[in-house]
Each structure stands twice: as C-alpha cells, then as structure tokens.
Design a protein around this motif. Structure first.
Motif, PDB file in Angstrom:
ATOM      1  N   GLY A 275       0.838  -1.190   0.000  1.00  0.00           N
ATOM      2  CA  GLY A 275       0.000   0.000   0.000  1.00  0.00           C
ATOM      3  C   GLY A 275       0.872   1.239   0.000  1.00  0.00           C
ATOM      4  O   GLY A 275       1.806   1.355  -0.789  1.00  0.00           O
ATOM      5  N   GLY A 276       0.617   2.147   0.921  1.00  0.00           N
ATOM      6  CA  GLY A 276       1.396   3.373   1.012  1.00  0.00           C
ATOM      7  C   GLY A 276       2.632   3.256   1.879  1.00  0.00           C
ATOM      8  O   GLY A 276       3.277   4.252   2.176  1.00  0.00           O
ATOM      9  N   THR A 277       2.967   2.043   2.295  1.00  0.00           N
ATOM     10  CA  THR A 277       4.127   1.841   3.163  1.00  0.00           C
ATOM     11  C   THR A 277       5.226   1.108   2.418  1.00  0.00           C
ATOM     12  O   THR A 277       5.022   0.574   1.325  1.00  0.00           O
ATOM     13  CB  THR A 277       3.757   1.026   4.413  1.00  0.00           C
ATOM     14  OG1 THR A 277       3.420  -0.298   4.007  1.00  0.00           O
ATOM     15  CG2 THR A 277       2.598   1.645   5.153  1.00  0.00           C
ATOM     16  N   GLN A 278       6.389   1.057   3.025  1.00  0.00           N
ATOM     17  CA  GLN A 278       7.480   0.274   2.467  1.00  0.00           C
ATOM     18  C   GLN A 278       8.424  -0.171   3.574  1.00  0.00           C
ATOM     19  O   GLN A 278       8.473   0.426   4.638  1.00  0.00           O
ATOM     20  CB  GLN A 278       8.238   1.054   1.404  1.00  0.00           C
ATOM     21  CG  GLN A 278       8.911   2.313   1.887  1.00  0.00           C
ATOM     22  CD  GLN A 278       9.567   3.077   0.751  1.00  0.00           C
ATOM     23  OE1 GLN A 278       9.411   2.751  -0.409  1.00  0.00           O
ATOM     24  NE2 GLN A 278      10.308   4.096   1.083  1.00  0.00           N
ATOM     25  N   VAL A 279       9.131  -1.241   3.289  1.00  0.00           N
ATOM     26  CA  VAL A 279      10.162  -1.743   4.191  1.00  0.00           C
ATOM     27  C   VAL A 279      11.402  -1.987   3.336  1.00  0.00           C
ATOM     28  O   VAL A 279      11.304  -2.437   2.197  1.00  0.00           O
ATOM     29  CB  VAL A 279       9.709  -3.015   4.946  1.00  0.00           C
ATOM     30  CG1 VAL A 279       9.343  -4.128   3.996  1.00  0.00           C
ATOM     31  CG2 VAL A 279      10.775  -3.471   5.937  1.00  0.00           C
TER      32      VAL A 279
END
Length: 124
Positions: A41-45
């Motif tokens: 979604g709008g996150t990242q790792v």
C-alpha cells in the motif's frame, strides 16, 4: 513538510525474502545486490543483505499500524504460515496485552518480528 520513517530489516537471501513478502501481498519496488524495497500500500520496508543472520537469534523488528487488522490478518494468513509459538516464520492470532493496542505478530524467515498494531486502539 512531510516525513517518513521506514524499517530496515536484514535478509539472508533477497530472492527468498522477496518471495516471502510477495506471498503476504507486498510488491518489489526496488532490488539490487545491496538493497531491496518491498512496498505494501502506502508503506514500504527496506532490506539489507545479512547472509550470516541466525533467525532464532534475530532481534530485528518493525511495526505496522492498520485501521483494519482483521482484514490484514486474514490476508497474511493466506500465506499458510505456521502458528506454532517457536516456528520461524510464523503468524500469531490477534491478541491484546495490558496497556497496549490489539495486535498480531508476524515473524519472517530471517527472524524479524513484525508487530501489527490496531491503529484504532492505539493509546498514543
């Protein structure tokens, strides 16, 4: 002004890590020999190579906040992860600790712990 903080986790093998996170619904946004970014979604790792990591000794962790942990838990459960307390990787059920939001835990293949927190139940 907008700021973002992202988790940086170890990976013993980028291809294996990529396959694990794809099974959870993440997508590869960048990958080289020295760095990999998985988006959700709008996150990242972000992942860095750590071929010597011992999964059972890992102390790496990250938090993911969601306003719908039931749906997110059901999505992650589709990956067929173990629910045994000492398994690596594993997925717990949803639980609530005293003075903490509802949550579930996910441990990836390299032993990194994810705490998935109910954004609607956060005290802070």
């Amino acid at each position: 002004m907008t700021e973002t903080i992202t988790a940086n986790l170890p990976s013993s093998d980028f291809d294996r890590t990529e396959a694990f996170y794809h099974a959870l619904g993440f997508e590869t946004r960048f990958k080289s020999a020295h760095w990999m970014i998985q988006g959700f979604g709008g996150t990242q790792v972000k992942f860095f190579p750590h071929p010597e990591i011992e999964a059972k000794e890992s102390w790496f962790s990250a938090c993911l906040r969601s306003d719908d942990i039931e749906t997110l838990h059901a999505r992650f459960a589709q990956a067929g992860l173990s629910t045994e307390n000492d398994a690596i990787p594993r997925l717990t059920g949803i639980f609530k600790l005293e003075n903490a939001p509802r949550m579930f835990a996910l441990v990836d293949e390299d032993g990194s712990l994810w705490r998935v927190l109910d954004e609607t139940d956060l005290m802070i």
